[in-house]
Write a protein that holds these residues in place. Structure first.
Motif, short mmCIF file in Angstrom:
data_model
loop_
_atom_site.label_atom_id
_atom_site.label_comp_id
_atom_site.label_asym_id
_atom_site.label_seq_id
_atom_site.Cartn_x
_atom_site.Cartn_y
_atom_site.Cartn_z
N GLN A 27 0.74 -1.26 0.09
CA GLN A 27 0.04 0.01 -0.09
C GLN A 27 0.82 1.26 0.10
N ALA A 28 2.12 1.31 0.82
CA ALA A 28 2.82 2.40 0.80
C ALA A 28 3.52 2.73 -0.52
N VAL A 29 4.11 1.39 -1.07
CA VAL A 29 4.70 1.57 -2.47
C VAL A 29 3.74 2.38 -3.45
N MET A 30 2.46 1.72 -3.55
CA MET A 30 1.41 2.15 -4.38
C MET A 30 1.09 3.75 -4.05
N GLU A 31 1.15 4.32 -2.64
CA GLU A 31 0.89 5.64 -2.50
C GLU A 31 1.89 6.52 -3.03
N VAL A 32 3.22 6.23 -2.70
CA VAL A 32 4.51 6.83 -3.24
C VAL A 32 4.54 6.78 -4.73
N TYR A 33 4.17 5.76 -5.37
CA TYR A 33 4.20 5.70 -6.79
C TYR A 33 3.05 6.57 -7.33
N ASN A 34 1.89 6.51 -7.16
CA ASN A 34 0.73 7.19 -7.40
C ASN A 34 1.05 8.96 -7.09
N MET A 35 1.70 9.29 -6.19
CA MET A 35 1.87 10.77 -5.95
C MET A 35 3.20 11.09 -6.51
N TYR A 36 4.14 10.49 -6.78
CA TYR A 36 5.39 10.84 -7.10
C TYR A 36 5.70 10.28 -8.43
N ARG A 37 4.94 9.80 -9.14
CA ARG A 37 5.11 8.83 -10.43
C ARG A 37 5.98 9.90 -11.39
N ALA A 38 5.76 11.08 -11.53
CA ALA A 38 6.30 11.87 -12.55
C ALA A 38 7.83 12.02 -12.09
N GLN A 39 8.00 12.13 -10.68
CA GLN A 39 9.59 12.32 -10.30
C GLN A 39 10.48 11.20 -10.47
N LEU A 40 9.84 9.87 -10.37
CA LEU A 40 10.58 8.70 -10.44
C LEU A 40 11.02 8.34 -11.65
N SER A 41 12.39 8.26 -12.07
CA SER A 41 13.06 7.77 -13.24
C SER A 41 12.68 6.34 -13.49
N SER A 42 12.70 5.83 -14.82
CA SER A 42 12.17 4.60 -14.90
C SER A 42 13.28 3.41 -14.44
N GLN A 43 14.65 3.78 -14.03
CA GLN A 43 15.28 2.98 -13.47
C GLN A 43 14.75 2.80 -11.91
N ASN A 44 14.60 3.99 -11.22
CA ASN A 44 14.04 3.84 -9.84
C ASN A 44 12.79 3.01 -9.88
N THR A 45 11.83 3.01 -11.03
CA THR A 45 10.73 2.61 -10.90
C THR A 45 10.79 1.00 -11.20
N VAL A 46 11.71 0.84 -11.88
CA VAL A 46 12.10 -0.79 -12.13
C VAL A 46 12.58 -1.40 -10.87
N ILE A 47 13.21 -0.43 -10.02
CA ILE A 47 13.73 -1.03 -8.54
C ILE A 47 12.47 -1.47 -7.70
N LEU A 48 11.49 -0.50 -7.82
CA LEU A 48 10.10 -0.61 -7.18
C LEU A 48 9.48 -1.93 -7.62
N PHE A 49 9.40 -2.20 -8.83
CA PHE A 49 9.02 -3.45 -9.45
C PHE A 49 9.65 -4.64 -8.77
N GLU A 50 11.09 -4.64 -8.85
CA GLU A 50 11.73 -5.64 -8.50
C GLU A 50 11.57 -6.02 -6.91
N ALA A 51 11.23 -5.08 -6.15
CA ALA A 51 10.83 -5.34 -4.70
C ALA A 51 9.55 -5.95 -4.75
N LEU A 52 8.30 -5.54 -5.45
CA LEU A 52 7.22 -6.01 -5.24
C LEU A 52 7.17 -7.60 -6.03
N HIS A 53 8.14 -7.57 -7.24
CA HIS A 53 8.06 -8.88 -7.70
C HIS A 53 8.61 -10.00 -6.85
N ALA A 54 9.66 -9.58 -6.04
CA ALA A 54 9.86 -10.61 -4.75
C ALA A 54 8.96 -10.90 -3.85
N VAL A 55 8.25 -10.04 -3.64
CA VAL A 55 7.24 -10.36 -2.56
C VAL A 55 6.18 -11.18 -3.28
#
Length: 296
Positions: free
Chosen positions: A93-121
């Motif tokens: 839920q926290a990742v989703m809120e951070v992503y929704n709020m600051y999606r424009a500020q996140l580079s694709s590389q940093n967003t992929v790291i978020l994906f990797e974290a969620l994919h591990a879960v």
């Protein structure tokens, strides 16, 4: 975070997403004690009668201490796993809120790291959910665990869904360089295949999973509990089919060979609801059919 996030530079965002990834890794639910069966000798299950327990009462004190220790360890292990699962749901839920709020500020590389974290879960939750022996042990313990079956299905579905959303948004926005988009496309294709394979594995009858079904025999339909599980997984599969359709002409055609066996499997397998068949029909009429006709 809500006030400072908008002024973070890329390096600070890297620290944030790496911290979230570390938190996801460190809070993976651990069912190893239950899976080991170390408690089985002394801890009564829900199905054992009171007579058996009365017969156990005259045991020597050393055995009583062992039983108490095993019971305590079992309660601790189950409680710890449930707490970790709850923490991971909050983390998603926290990742989703951070992503929704600051999606424009996140580079694709940093967003992929978020994906990797969620994919591990997601993959860890699926590993737990696909462990039939562990699931049987948890069911035998009954009210002691107070967990659904499969135990981490919600966690698996929600983490996979957010993985899909993140990758799909990066791919569709195409605001990154060509090299990054190719990496994201590869992740997206692999994720879609993974979700469909998970669903097909769940829908496959037990005799096919074990490879014991002789030719010419009727397949035994899946049971009601399996149908409920398939129904719970259906919305994620629908989202996945929509993501595949949203790849666009060239990527869809390029990867159709990888997806077609999975799509054919979805046609022939059992389902818990009609959602998947509807989405599948839309995909074939809109994308697959025209491509096949075009190649004729």
């Amino acid at each position: 975070m809500s006030s400072a996030g908008s002024v973070f530079v890329d390096e600070k965002w890297l620290e944030v997403v790496l911290s979230l990834k570390e938190a996801a890794t460190e809070t993976l639910p651990d069912f190893s004690y239950v899976a080991s069966g170390a408690y089985l000798e002394n801890v009564p299950t829900e199905n054992e009668g009171s007579l058996d327990r009365r017969e156990d009462e005259p045991r020597p004190s050393e055995d009583d201490n062992d039983e108490t220790s095993r019971s305590r360890n079992l309660y601790f292990a189950i409680g710890d796993a449930k707490c970790r699962a709850a923490v991971q749901l909050l983390l998603i839920q926290a990742v989703m809120e951070v992503y929704n709020m600051y999606r424009a500020q996140l580079s694709s590389q940093n967003t992929v790291i978020l994906f990797e974290a969620l994919h591990a879960v997601a993959t860890h939750a699926h590993k737990i959910n696909s462990d039939n022996d562990l699931r049987s042990k948890l069911q035998e313990l009954g009210s002691m665990t107070q967990m659904q079956d499969p135990p981490l299905l919600r966690l698996e579905n929600e983490s996979y869904q957010l993985c899909l959303t993140i990758l799909q948004n990066i791919f569709l926005e195409r605001s990154s360089d060509e090299g990054s988009i190719e990496v994201v496309e590869s992740h997206l294709i692999d994720l879609c295949k993974e979700v469909l394979e998970v669903y097909l594995s769940t829908a496959r009858p037990a005799q096919l999973s074990s490879g014991m079904q002789p030719l010419g025999h009727w397949l035994i339909p899946v049971g009601s509990s399996k149908r409920r599980e398939l129904a719970a997984r259906a919305p994620l599969v629908v989202s996945t089919l929509q993501a595949i359709s949203g790849l666009g002409d060239s990527p869809f055609e390029k990867n159709l060979g990888q997806f077609f066996p999975l799509l054919a499997g979805l046609i022939s397998c059992e389902h818990g609801s009609g959602e998947v068949q509807v989405a599948l029909s839309d995909m074939f009429s809109t994308w697959v059919g025209p491509l096949v006709l075009q190649s004729c």
